[in-house]
Each structure stands twice: as C-alpha cells, then as structure tokens.
Design an enzyme around this catalytic site. Structure first.
Site, PDB file in Angstrom:
ATOM      1  N   LYS A  50       0.861  -1.391  -0.092  1.00  0.00           N
ATOM      2  CA  LYS A  50       0.107   0.064  -0.150  1.00  0.00           C
ATOM      3  C   LYS A  50       0.808   1.322  -0.063  1.00  0.00           C
ATOM      4  O   LYS A  50       0.732   2.158  -0.673  1.00  0.00           O
ATOM      5  CB  LYS A  50      -0.948   0.063   1.176  1.00  0.00           C
ATOM      6  CG  LYS A  50      -1.484   1.188   1.463  1.00  0.00           C
ATOM      7  CD  LYS A  50      -2.562   1.336   2.878  1.00  0.00           C
ATOM      8  CE  LYS A  50      -1.625   1.864   4.061  1.00  0.00           C
ATOM      9  NZ  LYS A  50      -1.438   3.017   4.267  1.00  0.00           N
ATOM     10  N   ASN A  51       1.937   1.249   0.842  1.00  0.00           N
ATOM     11  CA  ASN A  51       2.819   2.503   1.135  1.00  0.00           C
ATOM     12  C   ASN A  51       3.811   2.540   0.036  1.00  0.00           C
ATOM     13  O   ASN A  51       4.563   3.716  -0.017  1.00  0.00           O
ATOM     14  CB  ASN A  51       3.531   2.359   2.526  1.00  0.00           C
ATOM     15  CG  ASN A  51       2.102   2.577   3.555  1.00  0.00           C
ATOM     16  OD1 ASN A  51       1.071   3.054   3.267  1.00  0.00           O
ATOM     17  ND2 ASN A  51       2.640   2.485   4.739  1.00  0.00           N
ATOM     18  N   CYS A  53      -4.865   8.030   9.869  1.00  0.00           N
ATOM     19  CA  CYS A  53      -5.019   7.215  11.095  1.00  0.00           C
ATOM     20  C   CYS A  53      -4.815   8.216  11.997  1.00  0.00           C
ATOM     21  O   CYS A  53      -3.947   9.059  12.084  1.00  0.00           O
ATOM     22  CB  CYS A  53      -4.034   6.061  11.154  1.00  0.00           C
ATOM     23  SG  CYS A  53      -4.652   4.770   9.932  1.00  0.00           S
ATOM     24  N   ARG A  89       0.665  13.989  13.369  1.00  0.00           N
ATOM     25  CA  ARG A  89       1.159  13.791  11.945  1.00  0.00           C
ATOM     26  C   ARG A  89       1.207  14.950  11.243  1.00  0.00           C
ATOM     27  O   ARG A  89       0.485  15.443  10.117  1.00  0.00           O
ATOM     28  CB  ARG A  89       0.221  12.936  11.449  1.00  0.00           C
ATOM     29  CG  ARG A  89      -0.312  11.660  11.975  1.00  0.00           C
ATOM     30  CD  ARG A  89      -0.852  10.454  11.165  1.00  0.00           C
ATOM     31  NE  ARG A  89       0.279  10.027  10.280  1.00  0.00           N
ATOM     32  CZ  ARG A  89      -0.249   8.951   9.438  1.00  0.00           C
ATOM     33  NH1 ARG A  89      -1.141   8.471   9.540  1.00  0.00           N
ATOM     34  NH2 ARG A  89       0.885   8.364   8.786  1.00  0.00           N
ATOM     35  N   LEU A 149       7.704  19.197   7.871  1.00  0.00           N
ATOM     36  CA  LEU A 149       8.904  18.812   7.081  1.00  0.00           C
ATOM     37  C   LEU A 149       8.767  18.794   5.542  1.00  0.00           C
ATOM     38  O   LEU A 149       9.581  19.301   4.899  1.00  0.00           O
ATOM     39  CB  LEU A 149       9.548  17.473   7.543  1.00  0.00           C
ATOM     40  CG  LEU A 149       9.741  17.638   8.934  1.00  0.00           C
ATOM     41  CD1 LEU A 149      10.193  16.018   9.290  1.00  0.00           C
ATOM     42  CD2 LEU A 149      10.956  18.317   9.276  1.00  0.00           C
ATOM     43  N   ASP A 183       4.564   0.230  11.898  1.00  0.00           N
ATOM     44  CA  ASP A 183       3.264  -0.366  11.433  1.00  0.00           C
ATOM     45  C   ASP A 183       3.333  -1.929  11.832  1.00  0.00           C
ATOM     46  O   ASP A 183       2.113  -2.289  11.763  1.00  0.00           O
ATOM     47  CB  ASP A 183       3.278  -0.161   9.951  1.00  0.00           C
ATOM     48  CG  ASP A 183       3.274   1.246   9.310  1.00  0.00           C
ATOM     49  OD1 ASP A 183       3.427   1.491   8.295  1.00  0.00           O
ATOM     50  OD2 ASP A 183       2.734   1.850  10.342  1.00  0.00           O
ATOM     51  N   ILE A 224       7.948   6.196  16.998  1.00  0.00           N
ATOM     52  CA  ILE A 224       7.573   7.270  15.910  1.00  0.00           C
ATOM     53  C   ILE A 224       6.332   8.028  15.961  1.00  0.00           C
ATOM     54  O   ILE A 224       6.451   9.043  15.790  1.00  0.00           O
ATOM     55  CB  ILE A 224       7.535   6.122  14.697  1.00  0.00           C
ATOM     56  CG1 ILE A 224       8.739   5.078  14.403  1.00  0.00           C
ATOM     57  CG2 ILE A 224       7.113   6.850  13.471  1.00  0.00           C
ATOM     58  CD1 ILE A 224       9.944   6.048  14.210  1.00  0.00           C
ATOM     59  N   ARG A 281      -8.892  -0.388   4.463  1.00  0.00           N
ATOM     60  CA  ARG A 281      -8.033   0.738   3.857  1.00  0.00           C
ATOM     61  C   ARG A 281      -6.670   0.143   3.477  1.00  0.00           C
ATOM     62  O   ARG A 281      -5.899   0.693   2.505  1.00  0.00           O
ATOM     63  CB  ARG A 281      -7.811   1.688   5.107  1.00  0.00           C
ATOM     64  CG  ARG A 281      -8.988   2.728   5.361  1.00  0.00           C
ATOM     65  CD  ARG A 281      -8.435   4.003   6.133  1.00  0.00           C
ATOM     66  NE  ARG A 281      -7.326   4.574   5.298  1.00  0.00           N
ATOM     67  CZ  ARG A 281      -6.439   5.110   6.225  1.00  0.00           C
ATOM     68  NH1 ARG A 281      -6.497   5.395   7.467  1.00  0.00           N
ATOM     69  NH2 ARG A 281      -5.142   5.827   5.469  1.00  0.00           N
TER      70      ARG A 281
END
Ligand code: EPZ
Length: 439
Positions: free
Chosen positions: A22-23, A116, A121, A125, A306, A328, A398
């Site tokens: 997905k990413n 999410c 988030r 940057l 994740d 993270i 998702r």
C-alpha cells in the site's frame, strides 16, 4: 456496520501470496500524475486507500482505468491542481500528491491530510523542504497553496527526522528541477526505493534511494512507464503474527524477507522457526510463543512502527513479559484497551507498554481504532477462546486486501458480516455462513 466474526484457536496452516505494498503503490500512483504521460502500474493492492488515490487522480483530471491490481493512469489530461478537501481527509498519503502536482502543473492547493489517528502527523517537514526548493507556500482560508512557476530550484535538504512522506515529496517535487537536489537524513524505507524505481523507469535520475542520502538529478521531462509494485512487508508481518499466535505453519509467497529483517528477529525470539529464500518465507510457530523481550520501533531498517500493533497482539499470549516502546508516533497505543477487554494484561505509560503474557485471551466485541490496530484485534481474535467480533473494519479495508479471505484460506474461521446485532446482544445469531454464533 460491518464486522469480522472470528472463531478463535484454529491452527493456521498453508500458503498465501502477499499483496502489493500500500505504502509503495500510493506514492507511485501520485508519481504517475507527475509524468504527464500514460503509465501502467501492476500489483496495486485492491484496498480502499488505492480507491481514494484514484479518486484524487480523477478529481484533478487524470484518466484512470483499473483491472484487479492493474491501474492505468493517463495524466496528460490533468486540468486542476486543487485537491478537494473531502478527498484530502480520506487518508494521510493524500499529501503525496503535493510534490507530484508541483512537478506536473507548477502548483498545488490542498487542506491538511487525514489518515489514522495515531498522532498529530504534522507536515511541517514537507513544507519546509518545498520552500528550500523555491516553492511559494501560502495558507489562505484553511487551504495551503503551493506554487513554483517554471522548474523548482535544486537544493540540499537535511531532514531533522527521516520522514517517509517528506522524502517522497522532495523526490516528487525535484525530479524535474533545474539541477541536482540532495536529501540528507532521508527515509530509508523500501517504499522509497520502489518510488525511485518507478520514476527512474520514467526517465528520472535518482540515486541512493533506500540509503540515508538520496540524489535527484533534475530532468527535462518524464516518459511513460509500466511498473510492478513491490510486496507489502507490513501485510506479510500481519500474516506471520496470525500464524505465530495459533501455533501455525505458514508459507508466504512473493514476499521480500530482506525487508523484514528486524521483524524476523522478533518472531525468532518468540520461538518461531523461520526459513526463507529471496522471495519466499516459511514460519513454523511453537505451541505458545516466548516473550520477545523488548520491541523498539525505529525508522527503517529498525523495527517498523506499522508492525508494532500486531506484534503486541502476539506478546499478549507469550510466556513472560514483552516491553514495547513506540518511538515514531505519539498515540499508537489507542487499541490497547480493546486488547485488555479480551483478557490481555497490558499496562501503557505514554509511548511505552508492558505486555504480560497470558495463557489465553477470551472473545469480546472490540472496535478498531485505526488500520494496524484493527489488524492487531484480528490477530488477537484468532487465538481467543470463543467468537470475537471486530467492529469498524473499514479501517482494515484501507490497507488489507481481502484479509478475511486470505486468513480463511489458511484455516481461520473468520466471516465478514453486517447482521451481528444479535451476536452483540448475546442471543444466537447467524453469520454469513448461517452458522449459529453464540457469545
Ligand atoms: C508513512 O507515513 C506510512 N504511510 C505510515 O504507515 C508509516 O507508519 C510511516 O510512514 C512511518 O514508517 C504511508 O506511507 C502512506 P513519517 P508518514 O512522515 O509519511 C513525524 C500505515 O499504517 N513528522 O515518516 O506520514 C510524524 O509525526 C501507515 O500504513 C513530522 O513531525 O510518516 C511521525 O511522528 C501509518 N513532520 C514521524 O515523523 C512531518 O512533516 C514519522 O512520520 C512529517 C512527519
């Protein structure tokens, strides 16, 4: 509202193919919009985040056709650089269209991305990097307008944190810059290398992707390309966790074990035997996993954040205590209360959790709080006594392609159903298979 009904304590055994990442697919679809040419992308996972990305591509005027995991995008017809707010809020990675639109049209207008609820988030940057590339950034009535008439200015950008999305947006924004851009302290996740692989297939000149220093030599134009997305390492870890909690014997096809080195270490600490070749992995789990001692999430190649939720689910039934430190995201333990409702023994203090393994979890009706948390609740349901209902599975859809079908193919009893109200009330109900479901 749909939910998964999972009858626990079935040993998983068999093999399954891992979905496309997905990413990786999401930034590659955005990059296809940067080319201004027709592109064909293979092995996109069939998930709702990909549908959301296709919605954005169509909203800005691209022609998009899909067939299973194949997505054809012709961005020669782009007629807008404004991403509608409702689409921006559907997922975090909508911000990745920022760099692609700047390269394709010289401007981009958007609102804060969704995604999410695992932390604030921010995207400071991203904007700081664009300004270094000579992009004008203005905030007007809740929308952010970025513009750069002509080609962006090359720059040397040192990221204070190796942000995956910021690294991707810098690459996407500078791929046609008037010179060479260098990213220092770039994210090293494999998805970055996959994005660079696609862009280089389109004629870009990107080197160092996957290392901490990425160099992008700007080119005049990009061309059409056909590309296959790499396997999803996070989905692979999820299936490994499902096997680990059921004493299972699992073979994963079309996986890249080299992307899972730190995850494999944790599963081996849990007593799993893992054998692998370049694109195949086998996990043989013990009757009951051992403590994994300590898991610290870190930027790649450290332990992936994740994978933290599903490994926490494994830790719930380990012999001994496992300490989890989330480095993270600041709010990635929201699902712990749901696991404790299933009999887990977890204490959270800020971004640290102590998971004291219990012999057995029990079923409950639990609710996903985000994508990977939902996966963790499914893993917990697979080893719980009784039938667990996992609600709000739209989060899971998702990022996971047919999760319940893949798990069922290796022996899990898991059904997607809408009519589980009776089940929740404790009266007998019928799952899709018509089977009596008793709480
Ligand atoms: C990507 O998110 C992934 N999403 C995430 O996966 C993943 O958890 C994350 O990278 C880390 O690996 C996609 O690729 C679509 P970051 P991203 O920028 O790019 C802070 C999943 O479940 N930060 O590396 O948003 C941020 O708050 C999702 O598939 C800033 O402070 O991650 C976080 O603490 C969840 N300012 C840390 O950096 C910024 O401008 C990592 O964020 C950007 C990020």
């Amino acid at each position: 509202m749909s939910c998964f009904l999972i009858e626990g304590r079935r040993r998983l055994e068999g093999s399954l193919r891992v979905q496309g990442a997905k990413n990786s697919a999401l930034p590659i679809l955005a990059a296809a919009a940067a080319t201004g040419r027709p592109c064909l992308i293979h092995n996109c996972p069939v998930i709702s985040d990909i549908q959301a990305a296709i919605g954005i591509l169509r909203a800005i005027g691209c022609e998009v056709r899909t067939s299973g995991g194949d997505v054809y995008i012709d961005s020669s017809t782009i007629n807008s650089s404004d991403i509608p707010d409702r689409l921006m809020r559907e997922m975090r990675s909508s911000i990745i269209f920022l760099g692609a639109l700047l390269t394709r049209t010289g401007e981009a207008s958007f609102t804060a991305p969704g995604g999410c609820d695992i932390g604030l988030r921010p995207f400071d940057l991203h904007l700081l990097s664009l300004k270094k590339l000579g992009v004008a950034v203005e905030q007007r009535r809740g929308r952010i307008h970025c513009s750069c008439p002509g080609r962006v200015r090359p720059a040397q950008i040192a990221l204070s944190f190796p942000s995956v999305g910021a690294t991707e947006n810098i690459i996407l924004s500078s791929v046609r810059a008037a010179g060479t851009t260098t990213v220092i302290n770039a994210a090293r996740e494999p998805e970055i290398a996959d994005l660079a692989g696609f862009l280089n297939a389109c004629g870009a000149r990107i080197t160092g992707a996957g290392s901490g220093t990425v160099t992008i030599e700007g080119v005049e134009r990009l061309r059409s390309a056909e590309y296959t997305v790499m396997p999803d390492r996070i989905a692979a870890c999820t299936y490994m966790a499902a096997a680990a909690v059921t004493g299972g014997n699992l073979i994963l096809e079309d996986v890249i074990p080299a992307h899972l080195s730190t995850v494999i270490t944790s599963f081996e600490q849990a007593g799993c035997r893992i054998d692998h070749t370049r694109r195949r992995l086998r996990l043989l789990a013990p009757e009951r996993p051992e403590s994994m001692e300590t898991i610290r999430t870190m930027p790649y190649p450290g332990f992936p954040t994740d994978c933290q939720p599903v490994l926490t689910a494994v830790a719930c039934v380990c012999r001994g205590t496992t300490f989890i430190k989330e480095n993270i995201f600041e709010n990635r333990f929201r699902y712990i209360g749901e696991l404790n409702r299933m009999g887990a023994d977890i204490v959270v203090n800020g971004t640290a959790a102590a998971v004291r393994g219990v012999e057995r979890l029990h079923s409950a009706t639990v609710s996903a709080t985000d994508l990977r948390a939902g996966a963790a609740l499914v893993v917990a349901g697979l080893c719980a006594e009784g039938t667990t209902a996992v609600e709000r599975i739209g989060y899971i859809d998702r990022g996971y392609e047919s999760l319940e079908k893949k798990l069922a193919s290796i022996g899990a009893s898991i059904k997607r159903t809408d009519n589980y109200e009776n089940f929740k009330s404790g009266t007998s109900g019928k799952t899709d298979s018509g089977k009596e479901s008793q709480i």
